[in-house]
Motif scaffolding. Structure first.
Motif, PDB file in Angstrom:
ATOM      1  N   GLY A  29      23.504 -41.274  -8.019  1.00 32.00           N
ATOM      2  CA  GLY A  29      22.258 -40.487  -7.364  1.00 32.00           C
ATOM      3  C   GLY A  29      23.084 -39.564  -6.269  1.00 32.00           C
ATOM      4  O   GLY A  29      22.207 -39.194  -5.520  1.00 32.00           O
ATOM      5  N   ILE A  30      24.335 -39.227  -6.471  1.00 31.21           N
ATOM      6  CA  ILE A  30      24.943 -38.208  -5.674  1.00 31.21           C
ATOM      7  C   ILE A  30      24.804 -36.730  -6.357  1.00 31.21           C
ATOM      8  O   ILE A  30      25.555 -36.867  -7.393  1.00 31.21           O
ATOM      9  N   ALA A  31      24.404 -35.907  -5.801  1.00 31.71           N
ATOM     10  CA  ALA A  31      24.436 -34.589  -6.341  1.00 31.71           C
ATOM     11  C   ALA A  31      25.552 -33.543  -6.213  1.00 31.71           C
ATOM     12  O   ALA A  31      26.201 -33.822  -4.740  1.00 31.71           O
ATOM     13  N   VAL A  32      26.229 -32.910  -6.939  1.00 29.47           N
ATOM     14  CA  VAL A  32      27.160 -32.144  -6.640  1.00 29.47           C
ATOM     15  C   VAL A  32      26.897 -30.795  -5.880  1.00 29.47           C
ATOM     16  O   VAL A  32      25.744 -30.252  -6.363  1.00 29.47           O
ATOM     17  N   PRO A  38      38.916 -20.883 -11.292  1.00 31.77           N
ATOM     18  CA  PRO A  38      39.330 -19.463 -11.380  1.00 31.77           C
ATOM     19  C   PRO A  38      38.547 -18.545 -12.415  1.00 31.77           C
ATOM     20  O   PRO A  38      38.220 -17.315 -12.384  1.00 31.77           O
ATOM     21  N   ASN A  39      38.158 -19.459 -13.338  1.00 32.12           N
ATOM     22  CA  ASN A  39      37.414 -18.876 -14.394  1.00 32.12           C
ATOM     23  C   ASN A  39      35.880 -18.943 -14.116  1.00 32.12           C
ATOM     24  O   ASN A  39      35.259 -19.932 -14.301  1.00 32.12           O
ATOM     25  N   ARG A  40      35.308 -17.802 -13.725  1.00 35.96           N
ATOM     26  CA  ARG A  40      33.752 -17.907 -13.151  1.00 35.96           C
ATOM     27  C   ARG A  40      32.908 -18.452 -14.096  1.00 35.96           C
ATOM     28  O   ARG A  40      31.809 -19.024 -13.985  1.00 35.96           O
ATOM     29  N   ALA A  41      33.135 -18.053 -15.424  1.00 35.24           N
ATOM     30  CA  ALA A  41      32.072 -18.439 -16.567  1.00 35.24           C
ATOM     31  C   ALA A  41      31.961 -19.876 -16.469  1.00 35.24           C
ATOM     32  O   ALA A  41      31.145 -20.579 -16.943  1.00 35.24           O
ATOM     33  N   ASN A  42      33.419 -20.408 -16.690  1.00 37.66           N
ATOM     34  CA  ASN A  42      33.359 -21.786 -16.815  1.00 37.66           C
ATOM     35  C   ASN A  42      32.575 -22.426 -15.565  1.00 37.66           C
ATOM     36  O   ASN A  42      31.920 -23.405 -15.752  1.00 37.66           O
ATOM     37  N   ALA A  43      32.966 -22.050 -14.339  1.00 36.98           N
ATOM     38  CA  ALA A  43      32.355 -22.755 -13.239  1.00 36.98           C
ATOM     39  C   ALA A  43      30.935 -22.296 -13.314  1.00 36.98           C
ATOM     40  O   ALA A  43      29.971 -23.427 -13.041  1.00 36.98           O
ATOM     41  N   ALA A  47      28.130 -25.644 -13.316  1.00 33.36           N
ATOM     42  CA  ALA A  47      27.165 -25.745 -12.259  1.00 33.36           C
ATOM     43  C   ALA A  47      25.826 -25.796 -13.024  1.00 33.36           C
ATOM     44  O   ALA A  47      24.818 -26.418 -12.559  1.00 33.36           O
ATOM     45  N   ASP A  48      25.361 -25.149 -14.251  1.00 33.00           N
ATOM     46  CA  ASP A  48      24.285 -25.354 -14.893  1.00 33.00           C
ATOM     47  C   ASP A  48      24.009 -26.562 -15.371  1.00 33.00           C
ATOM     48  O   ASP A  48      22.919 -27.140 -15.417  1.00 33.00           O
ATOM     49  N   THR A  49      25.349 -27.319 -15.761  1.00 33.52           N
ATOM     50  CA  THR A  49      25.056 -28.688 -16.229  1.00 33.52           C
ATOM     51  C   THR A  49      24.728 -29.777 -15.179  1.00 33.52           C
ATOM     52  O   THR A  49      24.228 -30.638 -15.229  1.00 33.52           O
ATOM     53  N   TRP A  50      25.717 -29.694 -13.973  1.00 33.61           N
ATOM     54  CA  TRP A  50      25.939 -30.673 -13.069  1.00 33.61           C
ATOM     55  C   TRP A  50      25.310 -30.302 -11.874  1.00 33.61           C
ATOM     56  O   TRP A  50      25.158 -31.126 -10.839  1.00 33.61           O
ATOM     57  N   GLY A  51      24.820 -29.122 -11.525  1.00 30.40           N
ATOM     58  CA  GLY A  51      24.154 -28.825 -10.040  1.00 30.40           C
ATOM     59  C   GLY A  51      24.951 -28.127  -9.250  1.00 30.40           C
ATOM     60  O   GLY A  51      26.376 -28.106  -9.652  1.00 30.40           O
TER      61      GLY A  51
END
Length: 348
Positions: A29-32, A38-43, A47-51
């Motif tokens: 129940g802990i939100a990221v 360094p790869n902005r697309a991967n980041a 974020a889209d998946t895990w918040g």
């Protein structure tokens, strides 16, 4: 849990292990709160998946409002910058293994978190398999008698032909070794944890298959890795316990297979990652017993749960001091392989 109302972790790295950390946090129940890669697309995908938000830099990530923990899930050569920055910011550090590519780096990181008084954990998660804890308890309670020998293996098929060709083949990211660092480190930590005694001397051997076909990310071809495919080592632990380990990424049919066996003066016991929550115990006259439950590993989830639970009670998560000893062991194996001589493990 109480910590879930206040904890706000941020993540450095956006690959496989970062996702495993994020999934374990979500189960609690802990939100990221944010991610940097360094790869902005991967980041952004992470974020889209895990918040959380995809930060443009490590500095920006550490300034996420309310950040409490930094999960360092980047490649090994990038641990140092992230750990030092997190410690300077006064945030709890949760670092993937190994702590660093070599002993001097590990010592710097352990000194930094100690100087700033921040919490610091190293996620050698296989410690949390119930079978490993049963083996540790049997050794500590004298159920096996005095340990005489410890041996086992860590086998993967990832780089049997056709090989992968990911970041682990790049010394600028993984450091001076691949097999010793990536899987040998796990086995070495497990055995020190199980025995409750440090490794003192090693005789190491490294080997490579050489040129091979690879398939990775849609690309194919042939290449010769700059680092080892196999590590074998003779070991001597404090108290003159004899050991042996084979770690390889050339084992066709092996997914992520780990074994540890301890022979004692009274009984023998062994653990196998294929049945992670069970322990085998044997006596030549009384026969063979299997203890524990036939269930899947939840070791990463258990490690993250312990890190975020309130203080108090026994903890089994590896510390940065454990990480220093681990790097000392790896360095000794690498030196021994170069000199072809027994080599002392530097004391942490």
């Amino acid at each position: 849990m109480g910590a879930s109302h206040v904890a706000r972790p941020v993540v450095v790295g956006s690959g496989y292990i970062a996702a495993r950390h994020a999934a374990a946090l979500r189960e609690l129940g802990i939100a990221v709160g944010g991610v940097f890669s360094p790869n902005r697309a991967n980041a952004t995908r992470f974020a889209d998946t895990w918040g959380g938000e995809a930060s443009g830099s490590l500095e920006e990530l550490l300034q996420v409002a309310g950040a409490t923990h930094v999960h360092v899930c980047s490649t090994t050569m990038h641990h140092e910058a992230a750990v030092l920055a997190a410690a300077t910011a006064g945030l709890t550090v949760v670092c993937e293994k190994p702590l660093g590519p070599d002993l001097p780096t590990a010592r710097r990181l352990a000194a930094a978190v100690a100087e700033r008084g921040v919490g610091a954990y190293l996620t050698f998660n296989r410690r949390f398999d119930a079978g490993v804890q049963l083996l540790r308890e049997h050794v500590a309670a004298g159920e096996l008698g005095e340990p005489v020998a410890v041996y086992g293996s860590y086998q993967q098929q990832w780089n049997a032909e056709p090989s992968s060709r990911d970041w682990r083949f790049d010394p600028a990211q993984v450091g001076p070794s691949r097999v010793v660092s990536e899987i040998g480190s796990h086995w070495l930590d497990l055995v020190e944890h199980i025995l409750g005694r440090p490794l003192r001397r090693v005789s190491g051997l490294l080997h490579t298959m050489g040129e091979r076909e690879f398939t990775h990310g849609g690309a194919t071809g042939r290449f010769t890795p700059p680092n080892e495919d196999l590590m074998s080592a003779q070991l001597r632990y404090e108290g003159d316990v004899v050991g042996q380990v084979l770690a390889t990424q050339l084992a066709h049919g092996a997914w992520d297979d780990i074994t540890v066996r301890v022979d004692g003066t009274l009984q023998s016991a062994w653990w196998d990652s294929g049945t992670p929550n069970q322990l085998h115990v044997a006596h030549k006259l009384r026969g063979h017993r299997i203890l524990g439950l036939a269930s899947e590993t939840t070791s990463i989830q258990s490690a993250i749960r312990e890190i975020y639970r309130p203080a108090g009670g026994e903890r089994i998560c590896a510390t940065f001091d454990d990480g220093v000893r681990n790097c000392a062991s790896m360095d000794a194996i690498l030196r021994s392989a170069l000199t072809n001589e027994w080599t002392e493990v530097e004391k942490a």
